[in-house]
Design an enzyme around this catalytic site. Structure first.
Site, PDB file in Angstrom:
ATOM      1  N   ASP A 145      62.226  79.107  20.656  1.00 10.32           N
ATOM      2  CA  ASP A 145      62.953  80.201  20.011  1.00 10.32           C
ATOM      3  C   ASP A 145      64.417  79.836  19.798  1.00 10.32           C
ATOM      4  OD1 ASP A 145      63.765  82.650  19.032  1.00 10.32           O
ATOM      5  OD2 ASP A 145      63.870  83.606  21.006  1.00 10.32           O
ATOM      6  N   ASP A 148      65.970  81.379  12.788  1.00  9.80           N
ATOM      7  CA  ASP A 148      65.369  81.823  14.051  1.00  9.80           C
ATOM      8  C   ASP A 148      63.869  81.533  14.070  1.00  9.80           C
ATOM      9  OD1 ASP A 148      64.506  83.113  16.322  1.00  9.80           O
ATOM     10  OD2 ASP A 148      64.988  85.133  15.621  1.00  9.80           O
TER      11      ASP A 148
END
Length: 414
Positions: free
Chosen positions: A6, A199
């Site tokens: 992430d 992201d």
């Protein structure tokens, strides 16, 4: 343990107790190297959250980076909408900057620890594969995380770099969007409201509400489907075709323009419909159903997996830039589904499309400044009162009466 990579958060955390939705978990009581710091930590994401305890443990990298390294790790004790039914992962590896680390930026991130201890370059790169494959398929779609460098076999053509505007998320500057080659003609600040980030932990391409509406209208206008259910665009309904059909030819490509390192130039990354019209597995005997891989957002434009699956993405922290190159695994039926082109001039856009003041927590910042301003005004008044000499001195007489009406402390006297 399988770990979700992430780039939109900064804590490394794994399941630390049994959970109905995870198949494995880390039991710190059975570890001879784990050390609890006794610090509670809570991390909230755009969807889901968890609460756990910070500790340290020793990790080894199985390939390329040899040796053992001590890193911060949170054991997840409670979670809400974080581990979901059917997920194949048991934790999360946050690779953003320490500004996002919880409970404070003093918690050294996994990658910062590795750079410091293993002396590797301050750069990592990510290839996410899965273009055109069913969203709910079993197993893995492959991909690579390269810590400390760039792997030439994972991309084709040139790498195009855009500056990192601020080091918290990987915040970049988006100049414009095109649907089917047609500019949306929005003010470029709309694309960066209130930030634009890269992201990997976000599944879809998320767009600010005004941008999302413009994109949906443009896709609906340029697609070969005249009547389309509104539920498909909002994510509440799937669209289905016969399994022999390929609906991607009905939709336009989507292009995102990013500012180049040379600020007077830009480049564009484009995704074909195979990336944003996404198949869902196993619905019906003769039908294949698809979801819309773009959604609206209230606080950011997020270049998530929908776009990243088309590219090899380089997070060059040393030179404060994010790079994009075409990924060889971004192919469907033997044809590429992503493109990079440039350079283009930026003469038609503003010199800065990002607000000069970035509020990470807007409400808290506004409240803080308001309180500081109030304290400053009160302090100034007190200083003035202390500096002004008394003009006269009142002499009390027998007629002066201290009562409830004349006393400044009448509320105490009662």
């Amino acid at each position: 343990l399988n770990i979700l990579v992430d780039t939109g958060s900064s804590n490394f955390a794994v399941a630390g107790v049994p959970d109905p939705d995870v198949t494995s978990y880390f039991n710190p009581e059975l570890s001879s190297t784990y050390r609890s710091q006794g610090i509670d930590v809570t991390v909230k994401y755009s969807q889901g959250s968890w609460t756990g305890v910070l500790g340290t443990d020793v990790i080894t990298i199985p390939k390329g980076i040899y040796g053992s390294y001590t890193i911060n790790i949170a054991t997840i004790l409670e979670s809400e909408n974080f581990f979901l039914p059917g997920v194949k992962w048991h934790g999360i590896l946050g690779l953003a900057y320490d500004a996002l680390a919880k409970p404070s930026s003093s918690v050294e991130t996994f990658f910062d620890s590795l750079v410091r201890q293993a002396k590797i370059p301050n750069i990592f790169s990510l290839q996410m594969c899965g273009a055109g494959l069913p969203v709910s398929g079993s197993g893995t779609n492959g991909g690579s995380l390269v810590l400390g460098g760039i792997e030439p076999s994972l991309y084709t053509g040139d790498i195009w770099y855009t500056p990192i505007k601020e080091e918290w998320y990987y915040q970049v500057e988006i100049l414009k969007l095109e649907v089917g080659g047609q500019n949306l003609q929005l003010d470029c600040r709309e694309y960066n409201a209130d930030k634009a980030i890269v992201d990997s932990g976000t599944t879809l391409l998320r767009l600010p509400e005004k941008v999302f509406s413009a994109v949906v209208q443009a896709i609906a206008r340029t697609s070969l489907i005249q009547e389309f259910s509104s539920g498909f665009w909002t994510g509440s309904q799937l669209a289905c075709w016969d399994k022999t059909e390929r609906p991607w030819s009905l939709f336009p490509k989507l292009s995102i323009y990013l500012r180049d390192e040379n600020s007077s130039r830009s480049f564009r990354i484009s995704i074909l419909p195979q990336l944003y019209i996404q198949p869902i597995l196993g619905i019906g005997d003769n039908l294949q159903c698809y979801r819309f891989g773009i959604s609206s957002s209230t606080n950011a434009l997020v270049i998530g997996a929908t776009v990243m699956e088309g590219f090899y993405v380089i997070f060059d922290r040393a030179q404060r830039r994010v790079g994009f190159a075409v990924s060889p695994c971004a192919e469907v039926d033997g044809s590429p589904v992503s493109e990079i082109e440039g350079p283009f001039t930026t003469a038609d856009v503003a010199s800065n499309c990002v607000s000069s003041v970035s509020f990470h927590e807007p409400v808290l910042w506004i409240a803080s400044y308001a309180l500081m301003s109030l304290c400053g005004v009160i302090l100034l008044v007190l200083i003035i009162l202390l500096l002004i000499p008394p003009r006269c001195q009142h002499r009390y007489t027998d007629n002066d009466v201290v009562n409830d009406e004349s006393s400044l402390v009448r509320h105490r006297w009662k």
